[in-house]
Design an enzyme around this catalytic site. Structure first.
Site, short mmCIF file in Angstrom:
data_model
loop_
_atom_site.label_atom_id
_atom_site.label_comp_id
_atom_site.label_asym_id
_atom_site.label_seq_id
_atom_site.Cartn_x
_atom_site.Cartn_y
_atom_site.Cartn_z
N PHE A 161 -1.79 -10.71 10.31
CA PHE A 161 -1.05 -11.60 9.42
C PHE A 161 -1.88 -11.88 8.18
CE2 PHE A 161 1.35 -11.92 13.17
CZ PHE A 161 2.59 -12.45 12.86
N ASP A 203 -12.97 -17.99 8.41
CA ASP A 203 -13.83 -16.88 7.97
C ASP A 203 -15.30 -17.28 7.99
OD1 ASP A 203 -11.69 -15.13 7.49
OD2 ASP A 203 -11.33 -16.04 5.54
N LYS A 245 -8.56 -2.91 8.02
CA LYS A 245 -8.61 -3.34 9.42
C LYS A 245 -8.09 -2.28 10.39
CE LYS A 245 -9.65 -7.43 7.71
NZ LYS A 245 -10.99 -7.99 7.68
N ASN A 286 -7.92 -25.62 9.28
CA ASN A 286 -6.89 -25.32 8.28
C ASN A 286 -5.56 -25.91 8.74
OD1 ASN A 286 -5.42 -23.15 9.90
ND2 ASN A 286 -7.49 -22.30 9.81
N LYS A 305 -5.84 -5.26 3.39
CA LYS A 305 -6.11 -5.68 4.77
C LYS A 305 -5.60 -4.65 5.77
CE LYS A 305 -5.93 -9.94 7.47
NZ LYS A 305 -5.49 -11.36 7.48
N LYS A 349 -24.38 -37.37 14.20
CA LYS A 349 -23.58 -37.54 13.00
C LYS A 349 -24.47 -37.52 11.75
CE LYS A 349 -20.58 -40.84 10.63
NZ LYS A 349 -19.97 -42.18 10.66
#
Length: 396
Positions: A324, A279, A342, A210, A338, A289
């Site tokens: 976060f 995730d 959590k 990301n 969240k 490859k």
């Protein structure tokens, strides 16, 4: 953070003295008032007028120099200093200070100063490894107001290779900033920070990741260290400049990060899970490859371990945890969910859709959510944001 601070720099006779021009520029740019003292040997390597031009103040070279007849300069400089840095610090001047010898302007001022003193050694590897010199370093380190900086390893101006290279200006600046920026409200605390983007291999060439740069996690780690904490930083892939002088553990994948977190979370008083952890990860990693074909390709993914959920479930009684949340829609709703699921103390939430906020930016606009409500922070630097996040978690 350093605006208005008084910094005294002592320069001694080492070829590394030219680097201090860069340090002075950083300090002046940060809003510090910089006073300088040069030994006679240092003045043979670099002209005091150059130092004066950069620092915008007179460079003192004479032990008996006075601004006026009532100003005893080594006392007035010692009294005004918020921090005293000797860089480069030669074996000679370190030996003098360690053994209480005050026979020039620099050593008399150091002797009179009650502030923190930072020593940045610079010398030939043979001199650095000399047991007499090492004993002098040890003596200084045993006094509470001296901080001995490490040296780098590499090729010296003389051609020798080994330990003894003075730290770079930005590294010395980081030490000064860390010492002066904040009150030491986390002294004696252990802080665990995760940051960066995990990398999930598809094959030896391709991977899933990301856009996280690591800037927010780095800012939290640096601020916590500046507040006196012992910081462990678990770092995945980052593009931002890595902070100097922290205990950093490098990881690659979500699975790697989970294992390192499990090994380190129990000793932490504060945990900031700022990493952007994947995730999902490929169910099978190809050993070779994957070659393209004429049609489409389906990539099967499996769920990674939920690190924040693990921390919330296995937390110690007195550990405080901040997660976060980055969203493109329903920021408050998703972040509250969240927070509850959590079992953490706080969620620092921001929208990737907001201008100048989120991945890769130098600023952030955060909403802090706790079980007692929310606090919206205006757009501010990630450094300022980190301070607010740490204080809010402490009060949660």
């Amino acid at each position: 953070m350093l605006k208005g601070k008084n910094i005294v720099i002592g320069l001694t006779g080492s070829v590394a003295v030219y680097k201090i021009c860069g340090l002075i520029r950083l300090l002046v740019k940060a809003g510090c008032h910089v006073d300088t003292i040069m030994t006679e040997s240092a003045a043979r390597f670099i002209n005091p007028y150059l130092i004066e031009e950069l620092s915008k103040s007179k460079c003192i070279t004479d032990t008996f120099e006075r601004v006026n007849e009532f100003d005893v300069k080594h006392i007035s400089l010692a009294n005004k200093a918020d921090i005293f840095i000797i860089a480069p610090a030669t074996a000679n001047v370190i030996g003098k200070i360690a053994n209480g010898i005050a026979d020039d302007m620099l050593t008399t001022t150091v002797m009179a100063a009650k502030c923190k003193k930072i020593i940045a050694p610079a010398m030939n590897p043979n001199m650095y490894s000399n047991p007499i010199f090492q004993n002098n370093l040890k003596k200084l380190s045993e006094y509470g107001d001296y901080m001995i900086l490490p040296t780098g390893r590499g090729e010296m101006a003389c051609g020798d290779f080994g330990d003894g290279r003075m730290l770079e200006p930005k590294e010395i600046f980081a030490c000064i900033k860390r010492e002066l920026s904040y009150e030491k409200i986390l002294k004696g605390k252990n802080v665990l920070v995760t940051c960066g983007a995990t990398v999930e291999d598809i094959d030896p060439v391709r991977f899933i990741t990301n856009h996280s740069s690591g800037k927010m996690g780095f800012a939290i780690a640096e601020a916590a260290a500046a507040m006196g904490a012992e910081v462990t930083l678990i770092k995945a892939n980052t593009t931002a400049e890595v902070p100097f002088g922290l205990n950093i553990i490098d990881v690659k994948s979500a699975a790697d990060m989970f294992e390192v977190v499990k090994d380190n979370y129990e000793k932490a008083d504060y945990i900031f899970k700022a990493a952007a952890v994947a995730d999902y990860t490929p169910k099978e990693k190809a050993h070779n490859k994957i070659k393209k074909s004429g049609g489409n390709m389906t990539l099967e993914l499996k769920r990674t371990e939920d690190i924040l959920k693990f921390l919330g479930k296995n937390r110690k009684e007195n550990t405080k945890i901040c997660g976060f949340s980055m969203e493109t829609e329903d920021l408050i709703k998703n972040s509250k969910k969240k927070l509850e699921e959590k079992n953490v103390d706080m969620i620092a939430a921001n929208s990737i859709s907001d201008k100048d906020s989120g991945f890769g930016t130098d600023t952030n606009k955060i909403i802090l959510l706790t079980k007692n409500g929310k606090k919206e922070l205006p757009l501010m630097s990630k450094e300022e944001c980190a301070c607010e996040i740490i204080k809010a978690l402490g009060n949660s």
